[in-house]
Design an enzyme around this catalytic site. Structure first.
Site, PDB file in Angstrom:
ATOM      1  N   TRP A 227       0.838  -1.195   0.000  1.00  0.00           N
ATOM      2  CA  TRP A 227       0.000   0.000   0.000  1.00  0.00           C
ATOM      3  C   TRP A 227       0.873   1.245   0.000  1.00  0.00           C
ATOM      4  O   TRP A 227       1.814   1.355   0.787  1.00  0.00           O
ATOM      5  CB  TRP A 227      -0.926   0.002   1.218  1.00  0.00           C
ATOM      6  CG  TRP A 227      -1.939  -1.107   1.193  1.00  0.00           C
ATOM      7  CD1 TRP A 227      -1.705  -2.429   1.453  1.00  0.00           C
ATOM      8  CD2 TRP A 227      -3.324  -0.992   0.857  1.00  0.00           C
ATOM      9  NE1 TRP A 227      -2.847  -3.153   1.301  1.00  0.00           N
ATOM     10  CE2 TRP A 227      -3.872  -2.302   0.950  1.00  0.00           C
ATOM     11  CE3 TRP A 227      -4.142   0.073   0.508  1.00  0.00           C
ATOM     12  CZ2 TRP A 227      -5.210  -2.555   0.692  1.00  0.00           C
ATOM     13  CZ3 TRP A 227      -5.484  -0.185   0.258  1.00  0.00           C
ATOM     14  CH2 TRP A 227      -6.007  -1.478   0.340  1.00  0.00           C
ATOM     15  N   ARG A 239      -2.373  -5.107   6.468  1.00  0.00           N
ATOM     16  CA  ARG A 239      -2.551  -5.649   7.812  1.00  0.00           C
ATOM     17  C   ARG A 239      -2.445  -7.171   7.830  1.00  0.00           C
ATOM     18  O   ARG A 239      -2.715  -7.845   6.853  1.00  0.00           O
ATOM     19  CB  ARG A 239      -3.919  -5.246   8.366  1.00  0.00           C
ATOM     20  CG  ARG A 239      -4.156  -3.768   8.377  1.00  0.00           C
ATOM     21  CD  ARG A 239      -5.399  -3.466   9.168  1.00  0.00           C
ATOM     22  NE  ARG A 239      -6.006  -2.206   8.759  1.00  0.00           N
ATOM     23  CZ  ARG A 239      -6.799  -1.483   9.523  1.00  0.00           C
ATOM     24  NH1 ARG A 239      -7.060  -1.877  10.732  1.00  0.00           N
ATOM     25  NH2 ARG A 239      -7.329  -0.369   9.085  1.00  0.00           N
ATOM     26  N   CYS A 359     -31.577 -13.467   1.805  1.00  0.00           N
ATOM     27  CA  CYS A 359     -31.254 -14.851   2.157  1.00  0.00           C
ATOM     28  C   CYS A 359     -31.430 -15.087   3.654  1.00  0.00           C
ATOM     29  O   CYS A 359     -31.717 -16.203   4.077  1.00  0.00           O
ATOM     30  CB  CYS A 359     -29.834 -15.198   1.717  1.00  0.00           C
ATOM     31  SG  CYS A 359     -28.569 -14.025   2.261  1.00  0.00           S
ATOM     32  N   HIS A 849     -23.663 -14.179   2.819  1.00  0.00           N
ATOM     33  CA  HIS A 849     -24.800 -14.966   2.325  1.00  0.00           C
ATOM     34  C   HIS A 849     -25.202 -15.999   3.371  1.00  0.00           C
ATOM     35  O   HIS A 849     -24.360 -16.559   4.072  1.00  0.00           O
ATOM     36  CB  HIS A 849     -24.396 -15.663   1.019  1.00  0.00           C
ATOM     37  CG  HIS A 849     -25.508 -16.429   0.368  1.00  0.00           C
ATOM     38  ND1 HIS A 849     -26.674 -15.825  -0.055  1.00  0.00           N
ATOM     39  CD2 HIS A 849     -25.635 -17.757   0.079  1.00  0.00           C
ATOM     40  CE1 HIS A 849     -27.467 -16.744  -0.597  1.00  0.00           C
ATOM     41  NE2 HIS A 849     -26.858 -17.916  -0.526  1.00  0.00           N
TER      42      HIS A 849
END
Length: 888
Positions: A227, A239, A359, A849
């Site tokens: 990064w 991280r 869901c 989900h």
């Protein structure tokens, strides 16, 4: 299974083609044409689905839409629809009949489908939630005329203008579901508040090389997951994940170092994701700490010599990594991806269509339908509920709940039961149901992903209120208590003063047994620790990106925590400091433990995999908890006060809770000043963006224990309707410790006179308003709903509340989530068999989900939204919410 209804009305209908229109037919149409109401864009038109079933224009026989009320029914329900219209004074002569059929698309179009490239549901490039896109639809429309039962093919030039305009307006209307529902969901990233005026140090000739092979961490030399700090050009590693993979965190450490020096350099871009279309940007700032967007990204990158127009992506973006996660170990195991699963069909094996992040609704309903009391009330009793429906049954909970039950429990919508065996996988769409249950709720009314456990508890509360309001419709079966009572049990909390040895027992009512996961008690702890240490060493030495290192491709070893360890953690003794002992007259140390006072017919168990990390973000424990298919929880049954135990003296009426007890714990009171929320805890929560009242409630609810504990309480209760209301300060005048917890009638404390006056101003009698506030723990919004829902027999409901209040003992029994109970909890042996599992894939409950595995007739089935199949290996170790029924 309940047989689908039939009607003779459909068989006597005569189809009239456009060229056959005669004066007798036109005469009937003209006689009824003034009934037509042409809808505007602001009117609700239910033209897509039957009010009493899941019939659509694609169903055999089609769908009939009343041109006066704009509500629809399937052909099997038309006789009942016309009876209800007569009962409620609505016209029922002219209907639009939509009769459609599917045609499979050419194979070359189907082969062109691509894998998902976007973390989204229901949008181009996102995850496909169903297979409707495999078909084209051929539409045929008719005007149905009653009482003759004649169908006129549309369009028809001979129709009166009023009728023709009404038909055209209904056909062109978007429909209520398209108006009200959020059909798609996509990960949202906010524009960083620091981007516009981002400080950038002079580059002084320093440039980031365009060749990715030359990129490396300035601190450790790592070459992956890098990064770039846009302010000073520092290149650091991302991280570290919980298992030691991912990076060494040097980019974050650099930001923290700069901040300590007074320099706010929050924005970092992930090298390898930069393209002309953008890149991954993260803000380390405490008030953002998330993925963000940077409108000036090209300009900021050019400062360090990076031309976005010439960059190509060499690493996966964060969205792609999350997609990989959803297609990786957890996703594959829970959905049994890769296994050749045989499709299941028939009664109880009907799927539910995903309406866009629904869901969590679908998974809960698939388990709920297996509860015998639910089936008796809403499936076996469906005819009585339908026949007694109000004028607008689209907004009636009991009607829509019965509609769900019939759709899921019978074979009416099972694949192969219709005439088109080549149709898409059988599924029903819970659109009206979702709208009713979520109405007015800040989260469940949206299209965002939600916590399935919170939804389950909210559904039970809504169901109980509706059943109480509609007693005559939903309690036709003698002796059947509320559906929610099947899940309710009492928890016995014992608090013992260590010094005096005296005890106090308090009972609370729950409908879900939450089990913490003691990761330290994993059976493979040594193996997990050894693997993590090896990864940590490789990361720190920069070997993680070395050529030939295939560790990143292998699955990490996950901790395995047995069910018995979780149950023991629930029943373990807990030390309470700063406990005010009424026996000693001062603060001391207490020991607190919990037991199950009663065992419900259906035991819902939540494995608490989710927690709040040190950076205040919700996280998920990546652990395996193998749940047995049969359990015996008698070992944690409460016995009440034991022989030889001496009770703590009761607190005086003007005593408040001690700091150690906390609101609602019943731990006793301190006969001094009321407990106030800790100012430092409140300040920390407010700085995170929560309201002051909500922060005060969190501090009080956790006994001012810590900011971390208060934050966890916030994440669990931020959807509560009274979250932002002013808190009731424990220990206030006239309140005991228990009354401070409940706020009102659970212990007999008087409701706020201002709230009583507010309800009275709405036309309710003062005694009715008072009883409503007592029943709803002082929450004025719920009290108003309570009053309106019981308007038909308000005096009886008020009398019931007053009787319960008059019979309260000193030990308050509170109900879960404010839900009203049916007297004593049902009790029985604590031996259970597993029949349902709701599993979640994703980093936290706000994304990902849900899938349900349900055991039906001795066979495990997987319910993945609309797809239903025979399960080969149900993921009993990865579940989030488990349903057990008492063994026979």
């Amino acid at each position: 299974a309940r047989e689908p209804r039939t009607t003779s009305g459909e068989h006597r209908c005569v189809r009239i083609e456009r060229a056959m229109m005669d004066e007798s037919v036109l005469g009937e149409i003209r006689a009824a044409m003034m009934q037509c109401k042409t809808p505007t864009a602001y009117d609700k038109v239910y033209k897509d689905e039957c009010t009493f079933s899941f019939d659509t224009p694609l169903s055999p026989g089609g769908l009939l839409t009343n041109l006066a009320t704009h509500r629809s029914v399937g052909v099997d329900f038309i006789d009942m629809e016309r009876r209800l219209c007569a009962k409620h004074g609505d016209p029922s002569s002219l209907y639009l009949l939509q009769r459609w059929r599917r045609v499979k698309k050419p194979q070359e179009e189907l082969d062109a489908k691509r894998d998902p490239t976007k973390l989204a549901i229901g949008v181009e490039g996102g995850f496909n939630v169903d297979d409707d896109g495999d078909y084209d639809v051929v539409k045929a429309n008719f005007l149905r005329v009653y009482p003759a039962g004649i169908d006129v093919e549309l369009p028809c030039e001979d129709l009166p203008l009023t009728v023709a305009q009404c038909v055209d307006a209904v056909l062109q209307h978007a429909g209520v579901h398209a108006q009200d529902e959020v059909a798609t969901w996509q990960e949202e990233r906010r524009e960083s508040r620091y981007a516009d005026a981002l400080a950038q140090e002079p580059s002084e000739g320093r440039k980031i090389p365009p060749d990715p092979k030359q990129w490396k961490c300035a601190e450790t030399g790592a070459t992956e997951n890098l990064w770039l700090n846009l302010s000073d050009g520092f290149v650091g590693s991302g991280r570290k994940n919980w298992d030691g993979s991912g990076g060494n965190g040097s980019a974050l450490r650099h930001y923290e170092k700069c901040k300590a020096e007074g320099k706010e350099y929050p924005l970092a871009v992930k090298l390898g994701t930069i393209t002309p279309a953008g890149a991954d940007v993260y803000s380390y700032a405490a008030d953002e700490d998330d993925m963000v967007t940077d409108a000036k990204l090209a300009e900021h990158l050019a400062h360090w010599g990076i031309d976005v127009m010439r960059m190509e992506k060499t690493e996966k973006s964060m969205a792609e990594l999350q997609i990989d996660l959803n297609k990786g170990f957890e996703f594959d195991k829970i959905t049994e991806a890769g296994a050749e699963l045989a499709q299941a069909s028939g009664a109880r094996r009907v799927g539910l269509k995903n309406l866009g992040n629904t869901c969590y609704v679908n998974s809960v309903l698939q388990c709920l339908k297996e509860v015998a009391a639910y089936e008796r009330r809403y499936c076996a009793g469906a005819d009585a509920i339908f026949e007694s429906s109000p004028a607008d049954a689209t907004g009636d909970f009991c009607t829509q709940m019965a509609k769900i039950a019939v759709g899921l429990v019978t074979d009416r919508y099972a694949k192969g039961s219709g005439s088109d065996d080549d149709a898409p996988v059988a599924a029903v769409q819970p659109r009206m149901f979702k709208a009713i249950v979520g109405k007015g709720h800040p989260e469940f009314s949206t299209g965002r992903q939600q916590d399935a456990v919170e939804y389950f508890q909210h559904l039970l509360e809504v169901m109980t209120r509706a059943e109480r309001a509609e007693t005559r419709r939903t309690r036709a079966i003698d002796g059947l208590k509320s559906t929610a009572s099947q899940f309710e049990f009492e928890v016995e909390e014992r608090v013992a003063c260590v010094e005096s040895g005296k005890v106090r027992y308090v009972t609370r009512r729950e409908n879900v047994l939450p089990l913490e996961v003691p990761v330290d008690l994993a059976t493979n702890k040594e193996e997990v620790d050894r693997e993590r240490e090896l990864k940590r060493q490789k990361t720190e030495s920069g070997e993680s990106g070395a050529k030939g290192d295939d560790d990143s491709a292998s699955e990490p070893t996950r901790p395995i925590v047995p069910f018995d360890a979780c149950l023991s953690a629930f029943a373990a003794d807990e030390t309470v400091d700063d406990f005010y002992s009424t026996a000693l007259g001062r603060k001391g140390v207490a020991a607190k433990r919990a037991r199950l006072k009663t065992m419900p017919p259906i035991l819902a168990v939540q494995v608490r995999r989710y927690y709040v990390a040190e950076d205040w973000t919700p996280k998920k424990l990546d652990v395996l908890v193998p749940m047995p298919e049969t359990v015996d929880v008698e070992s944690v049954r409460g016995t009440g006060i034991a022989p030889g135990e001496e009770e703590l003296p009761p607190a005086d009426a003007d005593e408040g809770l001690g700091g150690g007890g906390g609101p609602g714990s019943g731990a006793g009171g301190e006969p001094q000043a009321p407990v106030e929320p800790d100012a430092s805890i409140v300040a920390q929560l407010v700085s995170m963006g929560f309201s002051e009242n909500g922060s005060k409630r969190a501090a009080l609810a956790t006994g001012n224990s810590s900011a971390e504990g208060a934050a966890e309480w916030v994440f669990a209760h931020m959807e509560d309707p009274d979250f932002n209301d002013p808190p009731t300060i424990p220990g206030g005048a006239g309140q005991s410790g228990d009354a401070a917890s409940a706020g009102t009638g659970a212990t007999g404390a008087a409701p706020d006179p201002a709230n009583v006056a507010m309800l009275a101003s709405m036309g309710f009698a003062e005694n009715h308003a008072t009883a409503a506030l007592v029943a709803c723990d002082g929450n004025i919004e719920r009290a108003a709903d309570w009053l309106f829902s019981r308007a038909d027999d308000l005096d009886a409901a008020v009398a019931e509340v007053n009787a319960v209040s008059a019979g309260q003992s000193g030990d308050a029994t509170s109900s879960p989530g404010g839900a009203e109970s049916d007297g004593e909890c049902e009790d029985g042996p604590g031996k259970y068999e597993l029949f349902g599992v709701v599993s979640h894939m994703g980093g936290n409950t706000a994304c990902g989900h849900y899938v349900a595995h349900v055991k039906i007739e001795g066979q495990w089935l997987i319910f993945n939204d609309r797809k239903v199949a025979i399960s080969q290996k149900p993921p009993l170790d990865l579940g989030y919410l488990y349903f057990y029924r008492r063994s026979a």
